[in-house]
Every structure is written in structure tokens, then in C-alpha cells.
Design a protein around this motif. Structure first.
Motif, PDB file in Angstrom:
ATOM      1  N   TYR A  94       0.821  -1.206   0.000  1.00  0.00           N
ATOM      2  CA  TYR A  94       0.000   0.000   0.000  1.00  0.00           C
ATOM      3  C   TYR A  94       0.862   1.267   0.000  1.00  0.00           C
ATOM      4  O   TYR A  94       0.836   2.078   0.924  1.00  0.00           O
ATOM      5  N   HIS A  96       1.492   4.753  -1.473  1.00  0.00           N
ATOM      6  CA  HIS A  96       0.674   5.786  -2.116  1.00  0.00           C
ATOM      7  C   HIS A  96       1.382   7.138  -2.084  1.00  0.00           C
ATOM      8  O   HIS A  96       2.057   7.468  -1.098  1.00  0.00           O
ATOM      9  N   CYS A 106       3.022   4.299   3.337  1.00  0.00           N
ATOM     10  CA  CYS A 106       3.125   2.889   3.013  1.00  0.00           C
ATOM     11  C   CYS A 106       3.127   2.074   4.293  1.00  0.00           C
ATOM     12  O   CYS A 106       3.344   2.607   5.386  1.00  0.00           O
ATOM     13  N   THR A 312      -1.280   5.514  -6.770  1.00  0.00           N
ATOM     14  CA  THR A 312      -0.952   4.276  -6.060  1.00  0.00           C
ATOM     15  C   THR A 312       0.134   3.545  -6.839  1.00  0.00           C
ATOM     16  O   THR A 312      -0.042   3.237  -8.013  1.00  0.00           O
ATOM     17  N   ARG A 315      -0.251  -1.957  -4.126  1.00  0.00           N
ATOM     18  CA  ARG A 315      -1.243  -2.307  -3.112  1.00  0.00           C
ATOM     19  C   ARG A 315      -0.683  -3.472  -2.303  1.00  0.00           C
ATOM     20  O   ARG A 315      -0.081  -3.293  -1.268  1.00  0.00           O
TER      21      ARG A 315
END
Length: 325
Positions: A94, A96, A106, A312, A315
Motif C-alpha cells: 500500500y 501511495h 506505506c 498508487t 497495493r
């Protein structure tokens, strides 16, 4: 990523794979009431278009790892490169770019204090274009992306036919060997990789790999998640919330937010902001309503810092969504 409009079969497939990323196409087809070929074709189409993939996810907590949420402030010219470097690491998820493109958030799973300190105290501070770093130990999650209701489509009866066996209680951290790590690395790229492919990489037998993966899944070490942009489901507005909550009401607020359909992640954490959350909304007005009508009613909340996601880079699993083979 191509622009793809999801129909009812696609949405059913997405929900089915959210429930069990390793469910066979035959099982999913029976639940959806379509042919197995249709399900296989739809999955490979969506994966090739970069819309979704299934990835194997390691639960670091079950291995004795610690989980951290990082916030980095960068100079405007450096944020993209720093975020890309973080996304390439196997211990991050994650990743971003937030707000005006100068902040990165993150999650990091640290196997040891030494590896954590190497990143936080040595590697990141040595980059002159990183102007500030804050690290928040994640204490307890009350909402996780794998259960986000925005992907829901199937009836409860259909969903029940897909749910895997519950995870066993594990008294102590599980140890991984070299073969485990090879297989888990492949699953991080493709959570639906066949047992034959996994066994060949690990130098083992198909049946041995299957038994081991089943055991890791039952123990809670291994799970399967969808690498899917909420925008594909009609929720293009993402934001991270950093919240300061009165300690006496912290757990109650975290549990209440876990019931909000906008929330895909919420966790108690250390630091001046003691609750972090991720929300998915349909547009800016939807985000505004969420903040002013839902969050505002939680009396223990002292302050909220909202940081919209503008890009992003990663993920879960490995960075990026490779085309299907």
C-alpha cells in the motif's frame, strides 16, 4: 491499465475471489450459474487488462513480525522516485502518493528490529530529498482490505459456498524454510499459480507443496487477496485518515469505523495520531459526507487529518500487475 466496465458476471467473480482467491473456476462458475470457461475467460481478460489479480499475502504477525505505517515528506522532484523504490521492496505494501504529491504513505512488515532500524534510521534518512519520516507501529487492525464491502455482489448463500475453512489459533510464530520462501515469493506475483509450477520452483512434489500451503493457510500465515483498484468498482476517490482519538474511546471508535462501508482499513497505532484509516468513496462530495456525517458523530475523535491519494504505486503482492501468461 485499460478502462474496463464490469458487468454482473465480472462483479460476481471479483466478490468470489475476494472471499477465496484460490477458489477453482469450476466452483466459482457453479456459484455464479455460468460455465467454467466463462469464468476463466473473464478472469484472464481482467488480469491481462491490469484490472485485478489474486496475490498470496503473508501475515507477518503470525511470523512474529511487526507492522508499521510510514509517512514520508519529500521534495517535489523526489517523491515519485522514493515511492517507486519503496514499492520495489518485498516488505512493503500500500504505497501511495498523497495530497500534493510530496507525501508518501506505506505499510512495512519488519521481521526484526535490525531490519526495521536499517530502513528507518539509515536508508531513508540518507536520502537528502526525504525531509521527514514518521513511523507508527500498528497495534491492532479492526478493518482489513480483504473484507471491504465495496466489492460485495453475491448473496449470503452464494458467499457461504465459497468461504474457506476458518484459520486455526496459533500459539507461537510459525517458522518458514527456504522452500516456503520460494513458493511465497511466486504467490506474491500470482496467487493462482498452479501447484506444478510452484513445486518446480521449490524443487519439491506437487502434493508436498499443496499440503504445506494448506497448512500455512490454516495457521493464518498465508492468505489470498485481490490486487484491485477501488476505481474499477466505482470508488475512485481514496484517502488516508490520520486521527487523534481520546484513549478511553479509541477501541470503540476503531470498531465503529470498521462497520462503515467506506472504510477498507482501520488500525490502532502509536504516535500523535493513534488511529489510521483508509477510505474509498465515489467522489469528493461522497468523501465530504463521510467526514461530516459519519466521522463527525464519533465523540471521542479529537482531530482528523485527511490526505487524498493521488497515485498508487503498490497495493499488495509485488509492485504492479503483470499481464497474464
Amino acid at each position: 491499465m485499460e478502462t474496463v466496465t464490469l458487468d454482473a458476471v465480472d462483479r460476481g467473480l471479483v466478490h468470489a475471489l475476494q472471499i477465496d482467491g484460490r477458489a477453482s473456476f469450476r466452483t466459482v462458475a457453479e456459484v455464479l450459474g455460468v460455465s467454467e470457461n466463462t469464468v476463466a475467460r473473464r478472469y484472464h481478460r481482467l488480469r491481462s487488462a491490469g484490472v485485478l489479480r489474486v496475490v498470496g499475502v503473508v501475515n507477518g504477525v503470525a511470523l512474529g513480525h511487526s507492522s508499521w505505517a510510514l509517512r514520508l515528506q519529500c521534495t517535489p522532484d523526489a517523491a515519485g522516485a522514493v515511492a517507486a523504490a519503496l514499492a520495489a521492496r518485498p516488505d512493503t505494501s500500500y504505497v501511495h502518493l498523497l495530497s500534493g504529491g510530496t507525501e508518501i504513505s506505506c505499510n512495512v512488515q519488519s521481521p526484526s528490529a535490525a531490519e526495521r532500524d536499517a530502513l528507518l534510521l539509515h536508508k531513508l534518512p540518507r536520502t537528502s530529498r526525504v525531509t521527514a519520516v514518521s513511523a507508527h507501529l500498528l497495534l491492532r487492525a479492526t478493518a482489513l482490505p480483504a473484507a471491504w464491502p465495496g466489492a460485495a455482489w453475491l448473496s449470503e448463500e452464494q458467499a457461504g459456498r465459497l468461504r474457506p475453512a476458518p484459520v486455526d489459533a496459533v500459539a507461537e510464530p510459525v517458522a518458514l524454510d527456504g522452500q516456503d520462501r520460494v513458493v511465497l515469493e511466486l504467490l506474491a506475483r500470482d496467487g493462482r499459480a498452479g501447484y506444478r509450477e510452484l513445486a518446480a520452483a521449490a524443487g519439491s512434489a506437487d502434493s508436498t507443496v499443496k499440503r504445506r500451503l494448506d497448512a500455512l493457510r490454516r495457521s493464518g500465515v498465508l492468505g489470498y487477496a485481490l490486487d484491485l483498484s477501488p476505481a474499477a468498482l466505482g470508488f475512485p476517490t481514496e484517502a488516508r485518515l490520520w486521527m487523534s482519538v481520546r484513549p478511553s474511546g479509541l477501541l470503540q471508535v476503531a470498531q465503529a469505523m470498521a462497520e462503515h462501508p467506506e472504510v477498507c482499513f482501520a488500525a490502532l497505532c502509536t504516535g500523535p495520531s493513534n488511529l489510521v484509516a483508509a477510505v474509498n468513496c465515489r467522489d469528493a462530495e461522497d468523501l465530504c459526507r463521510y467526514l461530516t456525517e459519519r466521522v463527525a458523530t464519533l465523540d471521542a475523535v479529537r482531530s482528523v487529518e485527511t490526505a487524498p491519494v493521488i497515485r498508487t504505486l503498490k497495493r499488495t503482492g509485488t509492485a504492479g500487475i503483470p499481464a497474464s501468461r
